[in-house]
Design a protein around this motif. Structure first.
Motif, PDB file in Angstrom:
ATOM      1  N   PHE A  37     -61.821  22.713  56.950  1.00  0.00           N
ATOM      2  CA  PHE A  37     -62.596  23.495  57.909  1.00  0.00           C
ATOM      3  C   PHE A  37     -62.497  24.973  57.531  1.00  0.00           C
ATOM      4  O   PHE A  37     -63.326  25.773  57.915  1.00  0.00           O
ATOM      5  CB  PHE A  37     -62.096  23.292  59.345  1.00  0.00           C
ATOM      6  CG  PHE A  37     -60.754  23.907  59.623  1.00  0.00           C
ATOM      7  CD1 PHE A  37     -60.657  25.203  60.113  1.00  0.00           C
ATOM      8  CD2 PHE A  37     -59.581  23.189  59.393  1.00  0.00           C
ATOM      9  CE1 PHE A  37     -59.413  25.777  60.352  1.00  0.00           C
ATOM     10  CE2 PHE A  37     -58.343  23.762  59.637  1.00  0.00           C
ATOM     11  CZ  PHE A  37     -58.258  25.056  60.112  1.00  0.00           C
ATOM     12  N   ASN A  38     -61.461  25.304  56.771  1.00  0.00           N
ATOM     13  CA  ASN A  38     -61.224  26.687  56.373  1.00  0.00           C
ATOM     14  C   ASN A  38     -60.489  26.652  55.034  1.00  0.00           C
ATOM     15  O   ASN A  38     -59.314  26.315  54.983  1.00  0.00           O
ATOM     16  CB  ASN A  38     -60.392  27.377  57.449  1.00  0.00           C
ATOM     17  CG  ASN A  38     -60.066  28.810  57.123  1.00  0.00           C
ATOM     18  OD1 ASN A  38     -59.738  29.158  55.994  1.00  0.00           O
ATOM     19  ND2 ASN A  38     -60.127  29.661  58.138  1.00  0.00           N
ATOM     20  N   HIS A  39     -61.176  27.011  53.965  1.00  0.00           N
ATOM     21  CA  HIS A  39     -60.582  26.938  52.624  1.00  0.00           C
ATOM     22  C   HIS A  39     -59.322  27.789  52.515  1.00  0.00           C
ATOM     23  O   HIS A  39     -58.343  27.367  51.902  1.00  0.00           O
ATOM     24  CB  HIS A  39     -61.609  27.345  51.561  1.00  0.00           C
ATOM     25  CG  HIS A  39     -62.697  26.342  51.388  1.00  0.00           C
ATOM     26  ND1 HIS A  39     -62.646  25.330  50.461  1.00  0.00           N
ATOM     27  CD2 HIS A  39     -63.869  26.170  52.037  1.00  0.00           C
ATOM     28  CE1 HIS A  39     -63.734  24.588  50.542  1.00  0.00           C
ATOM     29  NE2 HIS A  39     -64.495  25.078  51.494  1.00  0.00           N
ATOM     30  N   ASP A  40     -59.328  28.976  53.101  1.00  0.00           N
ATOM     31  CA  ASP A  40     -58.166  29.860  52.999  1.00  0.00           C
ATOM     32  C   ASP A  40     -56.935  29.261  53.676  1.00  0.00           C
ATOM     33  O   ASP A  40     -55.820  29.373  53.163  1.00  0.00           O
ATOM     34  CB  ASP A  40     -58.470  31.236  53.593  1.00  0.00           C
ATOM     35  CG  ASP A  40     -59.431  32.034  52.737  1.00  0.00           C
ATOM     36  OD1 ASP A  40     -59.492  31.790  51.511  1.00  0.00           O
ATOM     37  OD2 ASP A  40     -60.134  32.902  53.301  1.00  0.00           O
ATOM     38  N   PHE A  41     -57.121  28.639  54.827  1.00  0.00           N
ATOM     39  CA  PHE A  41     -55.996  28.010  55.532  1.00  0.00           C
ATOM     40  C   PHE A  41     -55.320  26.977  54.635  1.00  0.00           C
ATOM     41  O   PHE A  41     -54.095  26.975  54.470  1.00  0.00           O
ATOM     42  CB  PHE A  41     -56.480  27.354  56.836  1.00  0.00           C
ATOM     43  CG  PHE A  41     -55.411  26.579  57.555  1.00  0.00           C
ATOM     44  CD1 PHE A  41     -54.509  27.223  58.382  1.00  0.00           C
ATOM     45  CD2 PHE A  41     -55.308  25.196  57.406  1.00  0.00           C
ATOM     46  CE1 PHE A  41     -53.508  26.513  59.040  1.00  0.00           C
ATOM     47  CE2 PHE A  41     -54.317  24.480  58.057  1.00  0.00           C
ATOM     48  CZ  PHE A  41     -53.422  25.150  58.881  1.00  0.00           C
TER      49      PHE A  41
END
Length: 173
Positions: free
Chosen positions: A108-112
């Motif tokens: 849902f969030n690549h950075d996470f």
């Protein structure tokens, strides 16, 4: 196997975190029996969870079973305490101990997830029938009786790639 109380807590957690109607009941009834749950609990309450579904993948001609992490959720009143990170790390650790070389997910969030050691290897590309000339082709809805054909078509098409997920008939139900 989840006990009834934990299962009900996880269904409630899913509903609080995802706006996807009755999918939680469907998931726990039809998908969960083949999944593993990873849960962070406090005082008998499920605060954060994620699940591993196991897929058969073909990667560069080698067939292997790989865990797919899904449904990462944290109770809204306990967010921003690192619980999602902890539950994903717990899943990764246990899966590594069981001998899985890696896990995959749709972030849902690549950075996470990058902070948790995941790398983006592919961005989803949608193929729409309008992208190709299909004059004379008729599209229709398919029913349950058509599922064997759908599964066969899928596996024949993706089988031309160097890496793909093998799907069985149950996944199309």
């Amino acid at each position: 196997m989840l006990n009834k109380e934990l299962k009900n807590q996880l269904i409630k957690l899913h509903k609080e975190c995802f706006n996807d109607g009755d999918y939680a009941e469907f998931f726990f009834e039809h998908r969960m029996p083949s999944c593993k749950a990873y849960v962070i609990e406090e005082n008998g309450m499920a605060l954060s969870a994620c699940y591993a579904k196991f897929f058969t993948l073909v990667l560069e001609g080698k067939t292997m079973t790989i865990p797919f992490l899904t449904g990462v959720a944290t109770d809204p009143s306990h967010r921003y305490q690192g619980l999602a990170r902890k539950v994903v790390e717990k899943a990764k650790r246990e899966l590594a101990n069981e001998g899985y070389p890696f896990a995959i997910l749709h972030p849902f969030n690549h950075d996470f997830y990058r902070k948790l050691g995941f790398e983006t290897i592919n961005y989803k590309t949608n193929f729409m029938p309008s992208d190709t000339p299909l004059s004379g082709v008729e599209f229709k809805l398919f029913g349950i009786a058509d599922l064997p054909l759908v599964a066969e078509l899928y596996n024949n098409i993706v089988g031309q790639s160097s890496s793909y997920k093998i799907r069985d008939l149950d996944e199309f139900r």
